[in-house]
Design a protein around this motif. Structure first.
Motif, PDB file in Angstrom:
ATOM      1  N   GLY A 240      30.542  21.371  -8.238  1.00  0.00           N
ATOM      2  CA  GLY A 240      29.704  22.280  -7.472  1.00  0.00           C
ATOM      3  C   GLY A 240      29.687  22.003  -5.987  1.00  0.00           C
ATOM      4  N   GLY A 241      29.899  20.772  -5.592  1.00  0.00           N
ATOM      5  CA  GLY A 241      29.892  20.392  -4.182  1.00  0.00           C
ATOM      6  C   GLY A 241      29.920  18.881  -4.067  1.00  0.00           C
ATOM      7  N   ASN A 242      29.940  18.391  -2.833  1.00  0.00           N
ATOM      8  CA  ASN A 242      30.008  16.953  -2.572  1.00  0.00           C
ATOM      9  C   ASN A 242      28.671  16.479  -2.028  1.00  0.00           C
ATOM     10  N   CYS A 243      27.999  15.626  -2.780  1.00  0.00           N
ATOM     11  CA  CYS A 243      26.697  15.092  -2.354  1.00  0.00           C
ATOM     12  C   CYS A 243      26.825  13.981  -1.311  1.00  0.00           C
ATOM     13  N   CYS A 244      28.034  13.460  -1.112  1.00  0.00           N
ATOM     14  CA  CYS A 244      28.243  12.335  -0.190  1.00  0.00           C
ATOM     15  C   CYS A 244      29.502  12.603   0.646  1.00  0.00           C
ATOM     16  N   PRO A 245      29.465  13.556   1.583  1.00  0.00           N
ATOM     17  CA  PRO A 245      30.675  13.983   2.276  1.00  0.00           C
ATOM     18  C   PRO A 245      31.350  12.911   3.116  1.00  0.00           C
ATOM     19  N   TRP A 246      30.646  11.861   3.515  1.00  0.00           N
ATOM     20  CA  TRP A 246      31.244  10.811   4.330  1.00  0.00           C
ATOM     21  C   TRP A 246      31.410   9.503   3.553  1.00  0.00           C
ATOM     22  N   ALA A 247      31.329   9.564   2.249  1.00  0.00           N
ATOM     23  CA  ALA A 247      31.492   8.354   1.441  1.00  0.00           C
ATOM     24  C   ALA A 247      32.954   7.908   1.457  1.00  0.00           C
ATOM     25  N   SER A 248      33.164   6.622   1.543  1.00  0.00           N
ATOM     26  CA  SER A 248      34.514   6.068   1.450  1.00  0.00           C
ATOM     27  C   SER A 248      34.859   5.852  -0.013  1.00  0.00           C
ATOM     28  N   SER A 249      36.119   5.606  -0.284  1.00  0.00           N
ATOM     29  CA  SER A 249      36.520   5.325  -1.665  1.00  0.00           C
ATOM     30  C   SER A 249      35.863   4.053  -2.166  1.00  0.00           C
ATOM     31  N   GLY A 250      35.692   3.078  -1.279  1.00  0.00           N
ATOM     32  CA  GLY A 250      35.058   1.818  -1.669  1.00  0.00           C
ATOM     33  C   GLY A 250      33.604   1.997  -2.037  1.00  0.00           C
TER      34      GLY A 250
ATOM     35  N   LYS B 187      20.344  17.125 -12.815  1.00  0.00           N
ATOM     36  CA  LYS B 187      19.634  17.434 -11.576  1.00  0.00           C
ATOM     37  C   LYS B 187      20.597  17.926 -10.503  1.00  0.00           C
ATOM     38  N   THR B 188      21.738  17.269 -10.408  1.00  0.00           N
ATOM     39  CA  THR B 188      22.700  17.632  -9.367  1.00  0.00           C
ATOM     40  C   THR B 188      23.261  19.026  -9.614  1.00  0.00           C
ATOM     41  N   ARG B 189      23.557  19.339 -10.865  1.00  0.00           N
ATOM     42  CA  ARG B 189      24.055  20.679 -11.183  1.00  0.00           C
ATOM     43  C   ARG B 189      22.993  21.740 -10.904  1.00  0.00           C
TER      44      ARG B 189
ATOM     45  N   GLY C 298       0.774  -1.230   0.000  1.00  0.00           N
ATOM     46  CA  GLY C 298       0.000   0.000   0.000  1.00  0.00           C
ATOM     47  C   GLY C 298       0.808   1.284   0.000  1.00  0.00           C
ATOM     48  N   TRP C 299       2.109   1.176  -0.371  1.00  0.00           N
ATOM     49  CA  TRP C 299       2.980   2.349  -0.352  1.00  0.00           C
ATOM     50  C   TRP C 299       3.443   2.713  -1.746  1.00  0.00           C
ATOM     51  N   ARG C 300       3.281   3.979  -2.099  1.00  0.00           N
ATOM     52  CA  ARG C 300       3.853   4.547  -3.314  1.00  0.00           C
ATOM     53  C   ARG C 300       5.126   5.289  -2.917  1.00  0.00           C
ATOM     54  N   THR C 301       6.255   4.938  -3.518  1.00  0.00           N
ATOM     55  CA  THR C 301       7.537   5.516  -3.126  1.00  0.00           C
ATOM     56  C   THR C 301       8.165   6.275  -4.284  1.00  0.00           C
ATOM     57  N   LEU C 302       8.604   7.488  -4.006  1.00  0.00           N
ATOM     58  CA  LEU C 302       9.313   8.305  -4.982  1.00  0.00           C
ATOM     59  C   LEU C 302      10.718   8.583  -4.463  1.00  0.00           C
ATOM     60  N   ILE C 303      11.694   8.542  -5.368  1.00  0.00           N
ATOM     61  CA  ILE C 303      13.094   8.692  -4.968  1.00  0.00           C
ATOM     62  C   ILE C 303      13.762   9.774  -5.806  1.00  0.00           C
ATOM     63  N   LEU C 304      14.611  10.563  -5.153  1.00  0.00           N
ATOM     64  CA  LEU C 304      15.442  11.532  -5.853  1.00  0.00           C
ATOM     65  C   LEU C 304      16.824  10.916  -6.054  1.00  0.00           C
ATOM     66  N   TYR C 305      17.218  10.766  -7.322  1.00  0.00           N
ATOM     67  CA  TYR C 305      18.547  10.245  -7.643  1.00  0.00           C
ATOM     68  C   TYR C 305      19.423  11.389  -8.151  1.00  0.00           C
ATOM     69  N   LEU C 306      20.493  11.664  -7.425  1.00  0.00           N
ATOM     70  CA  LEU C 306      21.485  12.633  -7.854  1.00  0.00           C
ATOM     71  C   LEU C 306      22.784  11.903  -8.190  1.00  0.00           C
ATOM     72  N   SER C 307      23.767  12.637  -8.661  1.00  0.00           N
ATOM     73  CA  SER C 307      25.077  12.056  -8.921  1.00  0.00           C
ATOM     74  C   SER C 307      25.862  12.021  -7.617  1.00  0.00           C
ATOM     75  N   PRO C 308      26.481  10.900  -7.273  1.00  0.00           N
ATOM     76  CA  PRO C 308      27.146  10.773  -5.978  1.00  0.00           C
ATOM     77  C   PRO C 308      28.453  11.556  -5.903  1.00  0.00           C
ATOM     78  N   GLY C 309      28.900  11.786  -4.675  1.00  0.00           N
ATOM     79  CA  GLY C 309      30.180  12.445  -4.454  1.00  0.00           C
ATOM     80  C   GLY C 309      30.247  13.801  -5.133  1.00  0.00           C
ATOM     81  N   SER C 310      31.398  14.077  -5.736  1.00  0.00           N
ATOM     82  CA  SER C 310      31.617  15.348  -6.438  1.00  0.00           C
ATOM     83  C   SER C 310      31.558  15.172  -7.943  1.00  0.00           C
ATOM     84  N   LEU C 311      30.894  14.132  -8.396  1.00  0.00           N
ATOM     85  CA  LEU C 311      30.883  13.777  -9.808  1.00  0.00           C
ATOM     86  C   LEU C 311      30.347  14.903 -10.691  1.00  0.00           C
ATOM     87  N   ALA C 312      29.359  15.631 -10.204  1.00  0.00           N
ATOM     88  CA  ALA C 312      28.742  16.688 -11.012  1.00  0.00           C
ATOM     89  C   ALA C 312      29.420  18.035 -10.823  1.00  0.00           C
TER      90      ALA C 312
END
Length: 240
Positions: free
Chosen positions: A36-46, A70-72, A20-34
């Motif tokens: 302008g800034g870092n979308c995943c500041p605590w991401a490890s290299s792995g 979207k990320t830009r 009974g759940w409708r789910t919507l997700i926002l997908y951006l580019s991870p890390g600094s790929l795009a």
């Protein structure tokens, strides 16, 4: 005409429709790929190398290009981006209400941004604007998870901490404090996950993405996907 920021074309979120759940997700580019800034500041290299950005439809270049745009857009005008999200969520809320569905929003599909602090032009966060909508996310930011466990988040915003190859001790502390933690186990596709980890029950996180329905203190077991199938830096042994 601008494309939507949110998507519901996800194999796992579709499984939640049976509940009974409708789910919507926002997908951006991870890390600094795009840029302008870092979308995943605590991401490890792995985890950057094995990000779910490459799983499912994310392996196709048109999808990745759309996420870059979207990320830009976000980094160019964060407040305007939040307002655009608010308009989409309001439309989705009305549609779910007409259909008799529950609505869930995951704003960090492939990012780790502090949406609880992003108020947009109205200076009110999206979870606070839509108290009847459930928001949920995974995070690797210890301070966010600590604040959530201390009751510092809107009541309709749920967090699950994501374990990686660098934050194992931190993840274990959150488990011991009653927080929910998602972890990739060294299990082949279709294989059985362990029944427990550190004395806590393991829930199969590949069945649905409805993490806010998990009991507090759940270990969410995941199997590697996308580029993570070739990554051996973070999976937990089944015997732990």
């Amino acid at each position: 005409m601008a494309t939507n920021l949110l998507t519901e074309q996800n194999a796992k979120t579709t499984k939640g429709e049976a509940l009974g759940w409708r789910t919507l997700i926002l997908y951006l580019s991870p890390g600094s790929l795009a840029g302008g800034g870092n979308c995943c500041p605590w991401a490890s290299s792995g985890c950057l190398a094995a990000c779910l950005y490459t799983a499912g439809r994310g392996k196709f270049s048109p999808v990745q290009e759309a996420r870059l745009r979207k990320t830009r857009e976000f980094w160019a005008n964060p407040k305007g981006f939040v307002e655009r999200l608010a308009r989409e969520i309001e439309r989705a809320r009305k549609r779910a209400e007409r259909r008799g569905e529950n609505l869930a929003i995951r704003l960090n599909g492939t990012s780790d941004l502090p949406w609880e602090r992003l108020g947009g032009e109205a200076r009110v966060s999206l979870p606070n604007r839509f108290p009847g909508v459930v928001f949920y996310d995974y995070t690797k930011i210890p301070s966010r998870m600590g604040k959530f466990l201390a009751g510092g988040f809107p009541p309709n915003y749920s967090l699950t901490f994501s374990r990686n190859e660098e934050n194992g001790p931190t993840a274990d502390r959150f488990i011991d404090k009653g927080g929910s933690v998602a972890a990739v186990f060294g299990v082949p596709r279709g294989g059985d996950l362990p029944a427990a980890y550190r004395g806590k029950p393991v829930t199969d996180g590949d069945l649905t993405d409805l993490r806010f329905l998990d009991p507090a203190g759940t270990v969410v077991g995941l199997r590697a996907k996308g580029e993570a199938l070739r990554d051996q830096s973070s999976p937990l042994p089944v015997g732990n």
